[in-house]
Design a protein around this motif. Sequence first.
Motif, PDB file in Angstrom:
ATOM      1  N   ILE A   2       7.815   6.530  -7.598  1.00  0.00           N
ATOM      2  CA  ILE A   2       6.478   6.085  -8.001  1.00  0.00           C
ATOM      3  C   ILE A   2       6.224   4.636  -7.580  1.00  0.00           C
ATOM      4  CG2 ILE A   2       4.893   5.759  -9.919  1.00  0.00           C
ATOM      5  CD1 ILE A   2       5.461   8.668  -9.223  1.00  0.00           C
ATOM      6  N   PRO A   3       7.119   3.680  -7.918  1.00  0.00           N
ATOM      7  CA  PRO A   3       6.911   2.307  -7.417  1.00  0.00           C
ATOM      8  C   PRO A   3       6.881   2.235  -5.896  1.00  0.00           C
ATOM      9  CG  PRO A   3       8.539   2.311  -9.165  1.00  0.00           C
ATOM     10  CD  PRO A   3       8.275   3.742  -8.833  1.00  0.00           C
ATOM     11  N   LEU A   4       7.709   3.050  -5.226  1.00  0.00           N
ATOM     12  CA  LEU A   4       7.728   3.053  -3.772  1.00  0.00           C
ATOM     13  C   LEU A   4       6.387   3.509  -3.205  1.00  0.00           C
ATOM     14  CD1 LEU A   4       9.371   2.730  -1.153  1.00  0.00           C
ATOM     15  CD2 LEU A   4      10.103   5.109  -1.419  1.00  0.00           C
ATOM     16  N   LEU A   5       5.791   4.506  -3.841  1.00  0.00           N
ATOM     17  CA  LEU A   5       4.492   4.997  -3.400  1.00  0.00           C
ATOM     18  C   LEU A   5       3.428   3.912  -3.534  1.00  0.00           C
ATOM     19  CD1 LEU A   5       2.622   7.319  -2.514  1.00  0.00           C
ATOM     20  CD2 LEU A   5       2.424   7.964  -4.932  1.00  0.00           C
ATOM     21  N   TYR A   6       3.419   3.225  -4.658  1.00  0.00           N
ATOM     22  CA  TYR A   6       2.440   2.159  -4.875  1.00  0.00           C
ATOM     23  C   TYR A   6       2.649   0.988  -3.922  1.00  0.00           C
ATOM     24  CZ  TYR A   6       0.770   4.413  -9.146  1.00  0.00           C
ATOM     25  OH  TYR A   6       0.212   5.299 -10.038  1.00  0.00           O
ATOM     26  N   VAL A   7       3.892   0.640  -3.657  1.00  0.00           N
ATOM     27  CA  VAL A   7       4.173  -0.462  -2.725  1.00  0.00           C
ATOM     28  C   VAL A   7       3.702  -0.103  -1.323  1.00  0.00           C
ATOM     29  CG1 VAL A   7       6.022  -1.747  -1.590  1.00  0.00           C
ATOM     30  CG2 VAL A   7       6.071  -1.421  -4.064  1.00  0.00           C
ATOM     31  N   CYS A   8       3.946   1.136  -0.910  1.00  0.00           N
ATOM     32  CA  CYS A   8       3.477   1.575   0.415  1.00  0.00           C
ATOM     33  C   CYS A   8       1.954   1.528   0.484  1.00  0.00           C
ATOM     34  CB  CYS A   8       3.979   2.983   0.707  1.00  0.00           C
ATOM     35  SG  CYS A   8       5.767   3.106   0.957  1.00  0.00           S
ATOM     36  N   LEU A   9       1.302   1.895  -0.604  1.00  0.00           N
ATOM     37  CA  LEU A   9      -0.162   1.855  -0.647  1.00  0.00           C
ATOM     38  C   LEU A   9      -0.662   0.410  -0.552  1.00  0.00           C
ATOM     39  CD1 LEU A   9      -2.774   3.472  -1.001  1.00  0.00           C
ATOM     40  CD2 LEU A   9      -2.501   3.213  -3.482  1.00  0.00           C
ATOM     41  N   ILE A  10      -0.024  -0.483  -1.296  1.00  0.00           N
ATOM     42  CA  ILE A  10      -0.413  -1.898  -1.256  1.00  0.00           C
ATOM     43  C   ILE A  10      -0.187  -2.474   0.137  1.00  0.00           C
ATOM     44  CG2 ILE A  10       0.184  -4.205  -2.113  1.00  0.00           C
ATOM     45  CD1 ILE A  10       0.843  -2.863  -4.810  1.00  0.00           C
ATOM     46  N   ALA A  11       0.946  -2.142   0.735  1.00  0.00           N
ATOM     47  CA  ALA A  11       1.251  -2.649   2.077  1.00  0.00           C
ATOM     48  C   ALA A  11       0.239  -2.138   3.100  1.00  0.00           C
ATOM     49  CB  ALA A  11       2.666  -2.237   2.476  1.00  0.00           C
ATOM     50  N   SER A  12      -0.155  -0.876   2.972  1.00  0.00           N
ATOM     51  CA  SER A  12      -1.129  -0.318   3.908  1.00  0.00           C
ATOM     52  C   SER A  12      -2.498  -0.985   3.757  1.00  0.00           C
ATOM     53  CB  SER A  12      -1.255   1.193   3.686  1.00  0.00           C
ATOM     54  OG  SER A  12      -0.013   1.838   3.886  1.00  0.00           O
ATOM     55  N   ILE A  13      -2.913  -1.182   2.495  1.00  0.00           N
ATOM     56  CA  ILE A  13      -4.219  -1.823   2.247  1.00  0.00           C
ATOM     57  C   ILE A  13      -4.219  -3.264   2.742  1.00  0.00           C
ATOM     58  CG2 ILE A  13      -5.802  -2.591   0.442  1.00  0.00           C
ATOM     59  CD1 ILE A  13      -5.001  -0.125  -1.156  1.00  0.00           C
ATOM     60  N   SER A  14      -3.113  -3.976   2.493  1.00  0.00           N
ATOM     61  CA  SER A  14      -3.034  -5.375   2.935  1.00  0.00           C
ATOM     62  C   SER A  14      -3.068  -5.492   4.452  1.00  0.00           C
ATOM     63  CB  SER A  14      -1.760  -6.023   2.397  1.00  0.00           C
ATOM     64  OG  SER A  14      -0.602  -5.416   2.971  1.00  0.00           O
ATOM     65  N   GLY A  15      -2.601  -4.445   5.133  1.00  0.00           N
ATOM     66  CA  GLY A  15      -2.656  -4.470   6.592  1.00  0.00           C
ATOM     67  C   GLY A  15      -4.068  -4.276   7.126  1.00  0.00           C
ATOM     68  N   LEU A  16      -4.940  -3.647   6.330  1.00  0.00           N
ATOM     69  CA  LEU A  16      -6.319  -3.409   6.755  1.00  0.00           C
ATOM     70  C   LEU A  16      -7.283  -4.507   6.311  1.00  0.00           C
ATOM     71  CD1 LEU A  16      -6.563   0.422   5.942  1.00  0.00           C
ATOM     72  CD2 LEU A  16      -6.222  -0.640   8.187  1.00  0.00           C
ATOM     73  N   LEU A  17      -6.976  -5.181   5.217  1.00  0.00           N
ATOM     74  CA  LEU A  17      -7.892  -6.190   4.669  1.00  0.00           C
ATOM     75  C   LEU A  17      -8.219  -7.333   5.637  1.00  0.00           C
ATOM     76  CD1 LEU A  17      -6.819  -6.527   0.921  1.00  0.00           C
ATOM     77  CD2 LEU A  17      -8.901  -5.509   1.855  1.00  0.00           C
ATOM     78  N   PRO A  18      -7.267  -7.830   6.433  1.00  0.00           N
ATOM     79  CA  PRO A  18      -7.612  -8.942   7.339  1.00  0.00           C
ATOM     80  C   PRO A  18      -8.754  -8.624   8.307  1.00  0.00           C
ATOM     81  CG  PRO A  18      -5.240  -8.732   7.154  1.00  0.00           C
ATOM     82  CD  PRO A  18      -5.816  -7.557   6.459  1.00  0.00           C
ATOM     83  N   PHE A  19      -8.962  -7.354   8.589  1.00  0.00           N
ATOM     84  CA  PHE A  19     -10.054  -6.997   9.489  1.00  0.00           C
ATOM     85  C   PHE A  19     -11.417  -7.199   8.828  1.00  0.00           C
ATOM     86  CE2 PHE A  19      -6.441  -4.447  11.009  1.00  0.00           C
ATOM     87  CZ  PHE A  19      -6.431  -4.805  12.348  1.00  0.00           C
ATOM     88  N   PHE A  20     -11.452  -7.279   7.486  1.00  0.00           N
ATOM     89  CA  PHE A  20     -12.718  -7.391   6.775  1.00  0.00           C
ATOM     90  C   PHE A  20     -12.875  -8.724   6.027  1.00  0.00           C
ATOM     91  CE2 PHE A  20     -11.346  -2.940   6.888  1.00  0.00           C
ATOM     92  CZ  PHE A  20     -12.432  -2.337   7.522  1.00  0.00           C
ATOM     93  N   PHE A  21     -11.750  -9.318   5.599  1.00  0.00           N
ATOM     94  CA  PHE A  21     -11.830 -10.551   4.800  1.00  0.00           C
ATOM     95  C   PHE A  21     -10.878 -11.616   5.358  1.00  0.00           C
ATOM     96  CE2 PHE A  21     -12.515  -6.889   1.986  1.00  0.00           C
ATOM     97  CZ  PHE A  21     -13.797  -7.157   1.531  1.00  0.00           C
ATOM     98  N   GLN A  22     -10.934 -11.837   6.653  1.00  0.00           N
ATOM     99  CA  GLN A  22     -10.010 -12.758   7.288  1.00  0.00           C
ATOM    100  C   GLN A  22     -10.148 -14.181   6.745  1.00  0.00           C
ATOM    101  OE1 GLN A  22      -7.529 -12.113   9.561  1.00  0.00           O
ATOM    102  NE2 GLN A  22      -6.970 -14.259   9.202  1.00  0.00           N
ATOM    103  N   SER A  23     -11.371 -14.653   6.565  1.00  0.00           N
ATOM    104  CA  SER A  23     -11.587 -16.031   6.121  1.00  0.00           C
ATOM    105  C   SER A  23     -11.098 -16.232   4.678  1.00  0.00           C
ATOM    106  CB  SER A  23     -13.076 -16.378   6.211  1.00  0.00           C
ATOM    107  OG  SER A  23     -13.842 -15.479   5.406  1.00  0.00           O
ATOM    108  N   PHE A  24     -11.267 -15.225   3.861  1.00  0.00           N
ATOM    109  CA  PHE A  24     -10.838 -15.342   2.461  1.00  0.00           C
ATOM    110  C   PHE A  24      -9.316 -15.296   2.330  1.00  0.00           C
ATOM    111  CE2 PHE A  24      -9.530 -12.960  -1.357  1.00  0.00           C
ATOM    112  CZ  PHE A  24      -9.886 -13.883  -2.325  1.00  0.00           C
ATOM    113  N   LEU A  25      -8.687 -14.406   3.053  1.00  0.00           N
ATOM    114  CA  LEU A  25      -7.242 -14.232   2.939  1.00  0.00           C
ATOM    115  C   LEU A  25      -6.469 -15.401   3.520  1.00  0.00           C
ATOM    116  CD1 LEU A  25      -6.942 -10.431   3.816  1.00  0.00           C
ATOM    117  CD2 LEU A  25      -6.821 -11.493   1.565  1.00  0.00           C
ATOM    118  N   SER A  26      -7.054 -16.119   4.436  1.00  0.00           N
ATOM    119  CA  SER A  26      -6.357 -17.243   5.062  1.00  0.00           C
ATOM    120  C   SER A  26      -6.116 -18.380   4.079  1.00  0.00           C
ATOM    121  CB  SER A  26      -7.163 -17.765   6.259  1.00  0.00           C
ATOM    122  OG  SER A  26      -8.439 -18.228   5.829  1.00  0.00           O
ATOM    123  N   ASP A  27      -6.764 -18.346   2.909  1.00  0.00           N
ATOM    124  CA  ASP A  27      -6.615 -19.414   1.921  1.00  0.00           C
ATOM    125  C   ASP A  27      -5.563 -19.101   0.860  1.00  0.00           C
ATOM    126  OD1 ASP A  27      -8.631 -20.851   3.150  1.00  0.00           O
ATOM    127  OD2 ASP A  27     -10.202 -19.908   1.941  1.00  0.00           O
TER     128      ASP A  27
END
Length: 299
Positions: free
Chosen positions: A18-43
């Motif tokens: 269960i924790p492994l599934l959630y970590v994989c989900l978080i890692a996948s989402i974090s890999g996509l977020l820079p394409f949409f919120f690059q300026s925010f994440l850089s801080d």
Amino acid sequence: MIIKSRIPVSYLFNELKIPLLYVCLIASISGLLPFFFQSFLSDIPISIATTLGIAISILLSYMMNQSYERWWEARKIWGEIVNDSRTLVIQLKMYLNANTANIEALSYRQIAWNHCLGRHLRKTRSIEDLQKWFSEEEYKDIKEKGNIPLAILSLQSSTIAKLYHNNELDKFSQIQIEETIARLTASMGKCERIKNTIFPPIYRYGLHSSIYLFVIFLSLSVAFKLQHFALEFSILVIVSIVFFFLEKAAFRMQDPFENIPTDTPVTFIAEKIESDILEMLGKENNASPQTSSRQFYVL
């Protein structure tokens, strides 16, 4: 109780899936977020994840120490039970006439007591398979009791008192045997104290949430962004699973009488005591302890 040094990967996976599934989900989402919120994440600085990691390490260390102390205390108590059970039979053989049937009756009840205590702590009250250790009248009386191990010890003490009044035991012998029964009663009380004292759940919930926050901030921090997403994904999973594994290990050990693979092996210990007592009585032992190398754990 785990009795093999090599733990199957399937067991670890089931504990952490269960924790492994959630970590994989978080890692996948974090890999996509820079394409949409690059300026925010850089801080987002990596110091946030670093601070959380230090706090988690301190909490994990505390929780592991406290959980292991509870587990080890339970194991020491059952070590005392082993010694006192053997001592009781030795005293009976020493102080009573060798031809008396009371030696066997008291010894058989002690065998049953060890099994009943383990089931009492695990809240599994079935004692039908232990009927052979009692007379028919004793079994009918004991099975109706709310605390069966205590009822057995009470019966043991009553029998010793009757033997003394019938002049089959002298005063010194009675006192020695009663002291052994008192130690067994004290050991039962210690086990019940551990069983009924709940480890504060706030530690686990707070620690569990902190690990997920650590994973989130680490995955989003700009300093953690690597050239290859697969490498970033793998590192995030490995680092977080180490924390979750230690947290899960501490959680499992904090309750040593919950009938799970990491608890105190009360059934195995009771069977070993049974084997030793029957051997001292010169009886054939057909129920050998569960020591098969094919088994991963013994409950």
